[in-house]
Design a protein around this motif. Structure first.
Motif, PDB file in Angstrom:
ATOM      1  N   CYS A  14     -17.076   8.735  10.513  1.00  0.00           N
ATOM      2  CA  CYS A  14     -16.040   9.740  10.245  1.00  0.00           C
ATOM      3  C   CYS A  14     -14.661   9.301  10.707  1.00  0.00           C
ATOM      4  O   CYS A  14     -13.653   9.867  10.300  1.00  0.00           O
ATOM      5  CB  CYS A  14     -16.408  11.062  10.906  1.00  0.00           C
ATOM      6  SG  CYS A  14     -16.368  11.016  12.718  1.00  0.00           S
ATOM      7  N   GLY A  15     -14.578   8.335  11.621  1.00  0.00           N
ATOM      8  CA  GLY A  15     -13.269   7.811  12.018  1.00  0.00           C
ATOM      9  C   GLY A  15     -12.558   8.573  13.120  1.00  0.00           C
ATOM     10  O   GLY A  15     -11.444   8.220  13.489  1.00  0.00           O
ATOM     11  N   THR A  16     -13.198   9.593  13.676  1.00  0.00           N
ATOM     12  CA  THR A  16     -12.545  10.360  14.747  1.00  0.00           C
ATOM     13  C   THR A  16     -12.228   9.453  15.932  1.00  0.00           C
ATOM     14  O   THR A  16     -11.140   9.513  16.508  1.00  0.00           O
ATOM     15  CB  THR A  16     -13.461  11.523  15.189  1.00  0.00           C
ATOM     16  OG1 THR A  16     -13.889  12.220  14.026  1.00  0.00           O
ATOM     17  CG2 THR A  16     -12.732  12.484  16.112  1.00  0.00           C
ATOM     18  N   VAL A  18     -11.697   6.237  15.897  1.00  0.00           N
ATOM     19  CA  VAL A  18     -10.633   5.287  15.539  1.00  0.00           C
ATOM     20  C   VAL A  18      -9.261   5.919  15.788  1.00  0.00           C
ATOM     21  O   VAL A  18      -8.338   5.270  16.277  1.00  0.00           O
ATOM     22  CB  VAL A  18     -10.757   4.863  14.055  1.00  0.00           C
ATOM     23  CG1 VAL A  18      -9.661   3.875  13.686  1.00  0.00           C
ATOM     24  CG2 VAL A  18     -12.123   4.258  13.781  1.00  0.00           C
ATOM     25  N   GLY A  19      -9.163   7.217  15.479  1.00  0.00           N
ATOM     26  CA  GLY A  19      -7.883   7.922  15.627  1.00  0.00           C
ATOM     27  C   GLY A  19      -7.381   8.006  17.055  1.00  0.00           C
ATOM     28  O   GLY A  19      -6.183   8.155  17.272  1.00  0.00           O
ATOM     29  N   ASP A  24      -6.719   0.004  19.139  1.00  0.00           N
ATOM     30  CA  ASP A  24      -7.116  -0.355  17.777  1.00  0.00           C
ATOM     31  C   ASP A  24      -8.302  -1.322  17.820  1.00  0.00           C
ATOM     32  O   ASP A  24      -8.347  -2.320  17.106  1.00  0.00           O
ATOM     33  CB  ASP A  24      -5.925  -0.977  17.021  1.00  0.00           C
ATOM     34  CG  ASP A  24      -6.174  -0.997  15.506  1.00  0.00           C
ATOM     35  OD1 ASP A  24      -7.007  -0.216  15.031  1.00  0.00           O
ATOM     36  OD2 ASP A  24      -5.550  -1.822  14.807  1.00  0.00           O
ATOM     37  N   LEU A  28     -14.023   0.067  11.345  1.00  0.00           N
ATOM     38  CA  LEU A  28     -14.923   1.018  10.686  1.00  0.00           C
ATOM     39  C   LEU A  28     -14.802   0.879   9.178  1.00  0.00           C
ATOM     40  O   LEU A  28     -13.706   0.883   8.632  1.00  0.00           O
ATOM     41  CB  LEU A  28     -14.507   2.430  11.109  1.00  0.00           C
ATOM     42  CG  LEU A  28     -15.316   3.610  10.575  1.00  0.00           C
ATOM     43  CD1 LEU A  28     -16.595   3.776  11.371  1.00  0.00           C
ATOM     44  CD2 LEU A  28     -14.495   4.886  10.645  1.00  0.00           C
ATOM     45  N   VAL A  49     -14.402  12.027  22.126  1.00  0.00           N
ATOM     46  CA  VAL A  49     -14.125  12.748  20.867  1.00  0.00           C
ATOM     47  C   VAL A  49     -15.247  12.642  19.843  1.00  0.00           C
ATOM     48  O   VAL A  49     -15.293  13.414  18.899  1.00  0.00           O
ATOM     49  CB  VAL A  49     -12.809  12.305  20.180  1.00  0.00           C
ATOM     50  CG1 VAL A  49     -11.610  12.631  21.051  1.00  0.00           C
ATOM     51  CG2 VAL A  49     -12.843  10.851  19.767  1.00  0.00           C
ATOM     52  N   PRO A  51     -17.955  13.480  17.670  1.00  0.00           N
ATOM     53  CA  PRO A  51     -18.530  14.821  17.532  1.00  0.00           C
ATOM     54  C   PRO A  51     -20.043  14.849  17.651  1.00  0.00           C
ATOM     55  O   PRO A  51     -20.626  15.892  17.923  1.00  0.00           O
ATOM     56  CB  PRO A  51     -18.126  15.252  16.116  1.00  0.00           C
ATOM     57  CG  PRO A  51     -17.055  14.305  15.687  1.00  0.00           C
ATOM     58  CD  PRO A  51     -17.297  13.033  16.424  1.00  0.00           C
TER      59      PRO A  51
ATOM     60  N   VAL B 156      -7.747  10.576   8.981  1.00  0.00           N
ATOM     61  CA  VAL B 156      -7.750  10.648  10.445  1.00  0.00           C
ATOM     62  C   VAL B 156      -8.010   9.271  11.064  1.00  0.00           C
ATOM     63  O   VAL B 156      -7.527   8.952  12.145  1.00  0.00           O
ATOM     64  CB  VAL B 156      -8.798  11.695  10.922  1.00  0.00           C
ATOM     65  CG1 VAL B 156     -10.218  11.246  10.604  1.00  0.00           C
ATOM     66  CG2 VAL B 156      -8.661  11.983  12.397  1.00  0.00           C
ATOM     67  N   GLU B 157      -8.780   8.427  10.361  1.00  0.00           N
ATOM     68  CA  GLU B 157      -9.124   7.098  10.888  1.00  0.00           C
ATOM     69  C   GLU B 157      -8.031   6.070  10.624  1.00  0.00           C
ATOM     70  O   GLU B 157      -8.242   4.875  10.804  1.00  0.00           O
ATOM     71  CB  GLU B 157     -10.447   6.618  10.293  1.00  0.00           C
ATOM     72  CG  GLU B 157     -10.411   6.256   8.800  1.00  0.00           C
ATOM     73  CD  GLU B 157     -10.902   7.372   7.884  1.00  0.00           C
ATOM     74  OE1 GLU B 157     -10.408   8.531   8.040  1.00  0.00           O
ATOM     75  OE2 GLU B 157     -11.740   7.111   7.012  1.00  0.00           O
ATOM     76  N   ARG B 159      -5.463   3.316  10.170  1.00  0.00           N
ATOM     77  CA  ARG B 159      -5.046   2.147  10.952  1.00  0.00           C
ATOM     78  C   ARG B 159      -3.875   1.457  10.269  1.00  0.00           C
ATOM     79  O   ARG B 159      -3.197   0.643  10.892  1.00  0.00           O
ATOM     80  CB  ARG B 159      -6.208   1.163  11.082  1.00  0.00           C
ATOM     81  CG  ARG B 159      -7.378   1.744  11.864  1.00  0.00           C
ATOM     82  CD  ARG B 159      -8.580   0.839  11.812  1.00  0.00           C
ATOM     83  NE  ARG B 159      -8.371  -0.382  12.591  1.00  0.00           N
ATOM     84  CZ  ARG B 159      -9.012  -1.523  12.334  1.00  0.00           C
ATOM     85  NH1 ARG B 159      -9.854  -1.610  11.333  1.00  0.00           N
ATOM     86  NH2 ARG B 159      -8.785  -2.583  13.070  1.00  0.00           N
ATOM     87  N   GLY B 257     -12.929  14.424  12.155  1.00  0.00           N
ATOM     88  CA  GLY B 257     -11.930  14.613  13.196  1.00  0.00           C
ATOM     89  C   GLY B 257     -10.710  15.318  12.641  1.00  0.00           C
ATOM     90  O   GLY B 257     -10.314  15.071  11.508  1.00  0.00           O
TER      91      GLY B 257
END
Ligand SMILES: Cc1cc2nc3c(=O)[nH]c(=O)nc-3n(C[C@H](O)[C@H](O)[C@H](O)COP(=O)(O)OP(=O)(O)OC[C@H]3O[C@@H](n4cnc5c(N)ncnc54)[C@H](O)[C@@H]3O)c2cc1C
Ligand code: SF4
Ligand code: SF4
Lengths: 66, 391
Positions: A14-16, A18-19, A24, A28, A49, A51, B156-157, B159, B257
């Protein structure tokens, strides 16, 4: 040493994480996740974070080293 | 499918923000390529799917094919179970985002933009430190695609912005880690958004139950990284479902997220702009980002197109000015309100819900309730719900 453990077969990509990663360090794609050991500072922000509890701060690894 | 070596504008990510940006750029008459890493536009859905009519009507004609139910009220449920139902002055929709995202993308295709899926962008090209294109993996092959403007709409991810030197990372306390399921076999009114509040159910936020029609609902929760240190969204939601809807089945489950921050200090750099979640354009109070992301995307796409046509790379800075005027300033205020509302104690929520429930239903306009809330409590709870359905 990388202390963040990725629980196998659990990530939803989901990339949460990464945010929030200040370095960095997380790579993903739609079906892979990887943490770059050279960049990661083990700050645990990604762990907090996530989830669905995929990422774990692995204390045992510290012990192993000792 | 063939990809050219050069486009005027390359958009990374085919969510609502990226697709609208592509449409507005293409309408200026420039060539546009959209690269999406997933196999299918609109899938997976990581979203509660609620929007107001106004929020989307500016960009796409609301169509039954991507609407799963029509919303005209919302219910707040306080920690002690007091329920207050409030009619909405502005109607809203529950979208089917799989179909909605495709519809927005198809509009952009009709305007002339080209879309490619299975295309993962993993780096930028630079020309004298000005962004001049992207590196992409498409079905295992490497490509370099040149462009005059890159639009990062990678969610949200994101980069892509970082690679251009922009500071986009989100404070973990402001990142809501969310877990959401689409459940079947749940009995909920089809015209009402339901919000649960309280320390045990949804600390520092809310848990949502949004109707999808035919006994289905989108049920989810977001918790900040601070709360997540001790308990994850996954655990909160499962406890709730097992207690409240033990008969439910799952049609889907996803994590996601929501960056609940005010928008970034800087959303452009030479040769690149950021739109949508990538630019942290989510309403920080409600967590709603479909409409605000499309607003960011429309402004950004339009400015990018003009910059190319007029051959004025410096024009990208206008995007930030116009975003600030339209929503950026407002989001900073919402962010302050958020910190007030989500620090409410259970007692405060209960007292507020009780005082609202004394107002007759037909008089429960948001204005009236807000006044009452301000008299009874130094609170802004109602503003949260209002802003949620407003944008
Ligand atoms: C659980 C949850 C519930 C929500 N509920 C609501 C709600 O009810 N109402 C509301 O308005 N908003 C809601 N939101 C927020 C809303 O979903 C987002 O704000 C919105 O999707 C943002 O759109 P976007 O186009 O910016 O990003 P996205 O929709 O996330 O699209 C980004 C796209 O970029 C692609 N991408 C990322 N990286 C790359 C790469 N390197 N290369 C190629 N492609 C890439 C991704 O695959 C994705 O398709 C919710 C969010 C979550 C997580
Ligand atoms: S936040 Fe968790 S589920 Fe999401 S990509 Fe990161 S590790 Fe995977
Ligand atoms: S521990 Fe910190 S530095 Fe390492 S991957 Fe997680 S967020 Fe990034």
């Amino acid at each position: 040493m990388l202390l963040i453990k990725i629980t196998p077969d659990k990530c939803d990509y989901c990339g949460t994480c990464v945010g929030v990663c200040p370095e960095d360090a997380i790579e993903l794609t739609d079906s892979t996740i990887d943490i770059d050991e050279d960049l990661c500072t083990n700050c645990s922000k990604c762990v907090w974070v996530c989830p669905i509890d995929v990422l774990i701060f692995d204390k045992n690894k510290l012990k192993d080293k000792e | 499918m063939k990809i050219d070596k050069e486009y005027d504008v390359v958009v990374v990510g085919a969510g609502p923000a990226g697709s609208i940006a592509a449409k507005f750029a293409a309408e200026k008459g420039v060539s546009v390529l959209v690269l999406e890493k997933d196999r299918e536009i609109g899938t997976p859905v990581r979203c509660g799917e609620a929007v107001s009519h106004e929020g989307i009507a500016e960009f796409i004609v609301p169509d039954e094919k991507f609407i799963s139910s029509h919303i005209d009220k919302f219910t707040l449920i306080s920690p002690d179970g007091t329920e207050v139902t409030i009619p909405l002055e502005q109607k809203g929709y529950m979208l089917n985002r799989q179909l909605f995202d495709k519809a927005v993308a198809e509009d952009a295709m009709h305007a002339g933009a080209k879309f490619i899926t299975n295309a993962y962008v993993h780096g930028l090209l630079f020309n004298d430190s000005i962004v001049s294109g992207v590196k992409v993996k498409y079905f295992g092959e490497e490509y370099e695609i040149k462009s005059k403007v890159v639009i990062a709409a990678d969610g949200v991810e994101s980069r892509v912005g970082r690679w251009a030197g922009l500071s986009t990372f989100v404070d973990f306390r402001e990142m809501e880690g969310a877990y959401q399921i689409v459940a079947a076999n749940v009995s909920v009114p089809t015209d009402t958004l339901i919000f649960y509040f309280g320390e045990n159910v949804a600390p520092e936020g809310y848990l949502w139950v949004f109707p999808k029609g035919e006994g289905k609902a989108n049920i989810g929760i977001g918790v900040s990284g601070e709360i997540g240190k001790t308990k994850s969204a996954y655990k909160y939601l499962n406890e709730f479902i097992d207690r409240k809807y033990p008969e439910a089945s799952m049609l889907s489950a996803v994590s996601g997220g929501v960056p609940c921050t005010p928008s970034l200090e800087k959303i452009f750099a030479p040769g690149i702009i950021l739109v949508g979640d990538a630019a942290r354009q989510v309403n920080p109070l409600s967590g709603g980002g479909i409409a605000s992301g499309m607003i960011g995307g429309s402004i950004g796409g339009g400015v990018a197109g003009e910059a190319v046509i007029e051959n004025r790379p410096d024009k990208l800075s206008e995007y930030q000015e116009r975003w600030e005027k339209r929503l950026g300033k407002r989001h900073r205020i919402f962010d302050k309100v958020k910190n007030g509302v989500y620090n409410f104690s259970d007692e405060q929520f209960n007292a507020l819900a009780k005082s609202f429930s004394k107002v007759p239903f037909e008089k429960r306009t948001l204005g009236n309730l807000f006044k009452k809330a301000l008299i009874n409590q130094p609170s802004l709870l109602i503003e949260a719900a209002k802003i949620f359905v407003m944008d």
